[in-house]
Scaffold this motif. Structure first.
Motif, PDB file in Angstrom:
ATOM      1  N   TYR A  73     -11.078   3.134   3.512  1.00  0.00           N
ATOM      2  CA  TYR A  73      -9.705   2.787   3.117  1.00  0.00           C
ATOM      3  C   TYR A  73      -8.726   3.683   3.853  1.00  0.00           C
ATOM      4  O   TYR A  73      -9.116   4.629   4.538  1.00  0.00           O
ATOM      5  N   GLU A 112       0.414   4.152  -2.725  1.00  0.00           N
ATOM      6  CA  GLU A 112       0.177   5.547  -2.348  1.00  0.00           C
ATOM      7  C   GLU A 112       1.220   6.477  -2.956  1.00  0.00           C
ATOM      8  O   GLU A 112       0.899   7.583  -3.409  1.00  0.00           O
ATOM      9  N   LEU A 135      -5.862   4.933   2.046  1.00  0.00           N
ATOM     10  CA  LEU A 135      -4.983   5.264   0.926  1.00  0.00           C
ATOM     11  C   LEU A 135      -4.965   6.749   0.590  1.00  0.00           C
ATOM     12  O   LEU A 135      -4.367   7.149  -0.399  1.00  0.00           O
ATOM     13  N   SER A 178       0.823  -1.216   0.000  1.00  0.00           N
ATOM     14  CA  SER A 178       0.000   0.000   0.000  1.00  0.00           C
ATOM     15  C   SER A 178       0.855   1.263   0.000  1.00  0.00           C
ATOM     16  O   SER A 178       0.485   2.255  -0.632  1.00  0.00           O
ATOM     17  N   LEU A 190      -7.697  -3.154  -1.055  1.00  0.00           N
ATOM     18  CA  LEU A 190      -7.763  -1.720  -1.318  1.00  0.00           C
ATOM     19  C   LEU A 190      -8.684  -0.994  -0.352  1.00  0.00           C
ATOM     20  O   LEU A 190      -8.402   0.109   0.077  1.00  0.00           O
TER      21      LEU A 190
END
Length: 179
Positions: free
Chosen positions: A137, A67, A139, A63, A119
């Motif tokens: 999330y 990002e 993100l 992740s 996700l």
């Protein structure tokens, strides 16, 4: 009968290497489940997700890496990418998995993505008039931009309606009238 109905099961015998058996035993113990429950969980994930996504060349990425990539794309470009991908790929995936595209298969696809993609998590509320899908999330803002436009296009291609979308910190809410 109890609130939780037991499903019929089939007894299967499988052979595992000692190394694999040890790894599975360790994983089962770490997760607080027995070996049979862990193997069932693994097999369900394979049947519902892995065997399908392998055909679409999905990749696994950390992740933090994802990002970082998102941060490097300007907002307008990210919107364009999301609109393009959202109008094509999820429709193809849904048709491949379920052989038809309608509200039911759209919601199944969304559920599977939430359950297995890593996700986001999803909450789906549907009644006779409205469908509300909430995505949670970690993100950041760029994922919010992408997801908002991606989901707008996916809903439009699957259900034929341009939904309303609302964005908050690490949250996108997609809502539309049920056809």
């Amino acid at each position: 009968m109890s609130a939780r109905t037991k499903k019929k099961t089939v007894l299967r015998t499988i052979r595992l290497t000692e190394e694999l058996n040890g790894s599975l035993q360790e994983a089962a113990q770490e997760s607080g489940m027995n070996l049979n429950a862990l193997i069932n969980k693994i097999m369900v994930k394979y049947a519902e997700w892995d065997r399908h996504i392998e055909k679409f060349n999905f990749i696994t990425i950390a992740s933090e890496t994802f990002e970082s990539i998102l941060r490097e794309v300007d907002d307008k470009r990210l919107e364009n990418i999301a609109n393009d991908i959202g109008s094509k790929i999820p429709k193809s995936v849904t048709l491949f998995w379920f052989k038809k595209l309608n509200l039911e298969t759209f919601l199944k696809t969304i559920s599977l993505y939430g359950k297995y993609s890593g996700l986001q998590t999803n909450e789906i509320e549907i009644n006779e008039k409205n469908c509300i899908i909430t995505f949670h999330y970690n993100l950041g803002e760029k994922w919010s931009i992408f997801l908002r436009h991606f989901m707008s296009q996916f809903v439009k291609s699957a259900v034929g309606i341009l939904p309303q979308t609302d964005v908050a910190d690490n949250l996108v809410v997609v809502s539309f009238s049920v056809p």
